[in-house]
Structure formats: C-alpha cells, structure tokens
Design an enzyme around this catalytic site. Structure first.
Site, mmCIF file in Angstrom:
data_model
loop_
_atom_site.group_PDB
_atom_site.id
_atom_site.type_symbol
_atom_site.label_atom_id
_atom_site.label_comp_id
_atom_site.label_asym_id
_atom_site.label_seq_id
_atom_site.Cartn_x
_atom_site.Cartn_y
_atom_site.Cartn_z
ATOM 1 N N TYR A 142 0.809 -1.240 -0.156
ATOM 2 C CA TYR A 142 0.095 0.034 -0.013
ATOM 3 C C TYR A 142 0.958 1.200 0.111
ATOM 4 O O TYR A 142 0.623 2.286 -0.714
ATOM 5 C CB TYR A 142 -0.881 0.096 1.259
ATOM 6 C CG TYR A 142 -1.997 1.142 1.628
ATOM 7 C CD1 TYR A 142 -2.911 1.270 0.270
ATOM 8 C CD2 TYR A 142 -1.636 2.070 2.266
ATOM 9 C CE1 TYR A 142 -3.834 2.271 0.736
ATOM 10 C CE2 TYR A 142 -2.804 3.174 2.535
ATOM 11 C CZ TYR A 142 -3.741 3.170 1.766
ATOM 12 O OH TYR A 142 -4.415 4.128 1.868
ATOM 13 N N ILE A 172 -9.820 7.195 8.223
ATOM 14 C CA ILE A 172 -11.285 8.028 8.069
ATOM 15 C C ILE A 172 -12.297 7.404 8.970
ATOM 16 O O ILE A 172 -12.589 6.169 8.565
ATOM 17 C CB ILE A 172 -11.658 8.414 6.567
ATOM 18 C CG1 ILE A 172 -10.303 8.858 5.667
ATOM 19 C CG2 ILE A 172 -12.811 9.271 6.504
ATOM 20 C CD1 ILE A 172 -9.877 10.426 6.190
HETATM 21 N N1 SER Z 1 -7.226 4.081 6.250
HETATM 22 C C1 SER Z 1 -6.278 3.371 5.314
HETATM 23 C C2 SER Z 1 -5.921 2.342 5.486
HETATM 24 O O1 SER Z 1 -5.787 1.888 6.725
HETATM 25 C C3 SER Z 1 -4.933 4.405 5.660
HETATM 26 O O2 SER Z 1 -4.757 5.280 4.640
HETATM 27 O O3 SER Z 1 -5.456 1.435 4.568
#
Ligand code: SER
Length: 320
Positions: A142, A172
């Site tokens: 990621y 978020i």
């Molecule tokens: N909320 C995302 C994740 O945990 C972080 O960018 O992958």
C-alpha cells in the site's frame, strides 16, 4: 463550471464525497462511477452512475469524453490490509489505475484529486510530528503504491501541466459506508460495536497512536484543495492533513463517556499491528494550513458525539 467524475464512488469516501459534490455543483454535474459493487439507492437516485474499470483506460476515457468532465476525484483504491494480502491487485489498481486516470486527465485537460495516505510513510520516518517533507520508505505494498502515486502526480504536473492535487489522508471515520480492508478500520468498527453490543475486541494494541479524521473534514479537505487558487500551492499532491491522534484506549474512553457500559478487550492482528506501527503517531499538517487554509472542525469529542448520535438512529431504524 465544474463537471466532475468520481471514481470509487461506492466506497467509504466516494459515497459521501459524491453527494457533497452534487449538492455543491448540481446533481447532473457529478458523475459517480464504481467497479463491481452495486451502488446504494441514495447514490443511484441522486445523479448519473456508471460502472467503469480504471485498469481499462477506455472505460474511464469514455465517461470523461461523453460528459465533458473537467475535474476527476480518483478514489478507487485498495486499502492497506487488503493490499498486503493481495499485493499484485494493489499494484494493478493503485498504480496502473492511477496511471490510466492521469493519462485521461492529460488528454482531456482535467484537474485531478488523488488521495495519498499516512501509509506513504514507513518505519524510518520520524513518527512524531511527522514533517511534510521527510523520509518515505514504507514497507507495505500500500505504501509503495502511495509514494509512487505522489511522485507520479507531481511528475504529470511538472512534465505535462496536469493540475494534480492531493492530500495524505489519515484513518477516516464515517457512518455511511464501511471502509474496506484498512488498518485504521478499528476506529470505525468500535462505534458500530459499542452501539450494537456494548463491547469491542480491538485488533490494534493499546498505546498505538495513529492520525484520524471524521468524514465531514475529509470531504472538506478534498473540496477545499480543489477550489483553492492553484498559484498558492507549492506542495500539490501530498499534503499532510490530520484532525486528531489517538490510541485504542483513548477512543474507548471517549465512547465510555456516552455509553458507560462499553468495554473493550484485545485480539491483536499481527499484520495490521505491524502496519500501524510503521505509520506516524501524529503528522505535522502546518503546510496544508499555510498553503490552502486547512482547518478541521471535528476533534475526538465532537466526532464521538456525532457518530453515536447518527449511528444509533441509523441502526435503530434498521432494526424496526
Ligand atoms: N485508512 C487507510 C488504511 O488503513 C490508511 O490510508 O489502509
């Protein structure tokens, strides 16, 4: 006049951003797109919706061309935990998908919003008060895709003049659409479980601090950065933005203030824990504040009050 395309419109951020953009720019001026997941009724009934596949550039170009789109909010992405389980898929969606969208933006003269993330940092980054410009050596797929995405967006601006802009979102928290497979999802689940069962088993260790933000602020960030005079922007694509930082104990204590019976225990997920430990404890977002006036509204207390109020009503009406 803004004519916007939202990719990933069925996802956690996309489903709410699309509605906010429709309110602002008019329903017919915001084209929602998704991949496989069926859109909910609110999204479907509030304006145009199309299925596309960002890995297939023609499907993106067709919508942009047909609707004369001039602004793209590119939210289609694989989150961190899923990306660790399926790294090849994460590369395909997060890199090849972004590349295709950038190419379409270049060809059709669109502005482009792309979110980066706290995941663009890694274990050698200073994790406290993480600066805007610092070491970025993430050790997750990621993170690799997010750093590469930041650089690619910078490149398209410098080389082709594509108006690319973006922020590094923290976790978020929202109550409309669940996040899909991120490391920070615990901070969403905890509210659902607190309301439904008065207890939650947390997969992240006590003492693990992460940056977080409530959805209304995440939407505000996307809209504000796209509306600011571009001459004001020096860092175009990867502004640190945060609204709060907490560990599981702190959010649990805040929930307890409203739901006193709430209890939490732990069952640590080693993959997600390792990811969380490699991310900042709290980012310095002063550059975003200076360059485009970033100023979040919700802190942990205000968010918790609102989350519990909204979710309680929602979950109750589902039961009835
Ligand atoms: N909320 C995302 C994740 O945990 C972080 O960018 O992958």
């Amino acid at each position: 006049m803004t004519k916007a395309l939202v990719t990933g419109a069925v996802g956690q951020i996309g489903s709410e951003l699309t509605l906010a953009l429709r309110e602002r720019y008019g329903s017919d001026n915001v084209i929602a797109t998704g991949h496989k997941t069926e859109p909910g009724e609110t999204l479907l009934n509030s304006g145009p919706f199309h299925f596309i596949n960002c890995s297939k550039i023609d499907t993106v170009a067709e919508v942009v061309k047909n609707y004369k789109v001039n602004t793209i909010y590119h939210l289609a992405a694989i989150l961190s935990a899923v990306a660790e389980a399926k790294p090849q898929l994460a590369w395909e969606v997060n890199i090849n998908g972004l590349y295709n969208v950038l190419e379409v933006a270049r060809e059709y003269g669109c502005s482009l919003f792309t979110p980066s993330s706290i995941g663009a940092f890694g274990p050698t980054t200073p994790l406290d008060n993480t600066p805007q410009n610092t070491i970025q050596r993430p050790n997750t797929m990621y993170g690799v895709t997010k750093v590469a995405g930041e650089l690619l967006c910078d490149y398209y601006y410098k080389r082709f003049g594509v108006d690319t802009r973006g922020v590094r979102y923290p976790g978020i928290i929202s109550n409309e659409t669940l996040p899909g497979g991120g490391t920070t999802d615990y901070a969403v689940e905890i509210y659902y479980e607190a309301i439904k069962h008065k207890r939650y088993t947390c997969y992240i260790k006590a003492g693990t601090f992460l940056d977080m933000m409530y959805m209304p602020d995440a939407i505000k960030a996307a809209i504000d950065i796209m509306e600011v005079d571009p001459d004001k922007l020096i860092h175009r694509n990867a502004f640190n933005v945060t609204a709060m930082s907490f560990d599981p104990e702190i959010i649990a204590a805040e929930i307890k203030k409203i739901i006193p019976e709430f209890t939490m225990d732990y069952d640590i997920d080693s993959v997600k824990q390792a990811i969380a430990e490699s991310w900042p404890n709290n980012m310095d977002d002063s550059t975003a504040r200076e360059e485009w006036g970033w100023n979040p509204e919700y802190d942990l207390e205000a968010m918790t009050k609102d989350m519990i109020e909204v979710l309680s009503k929602k979950l109750k009406s589902k039961e009835e």
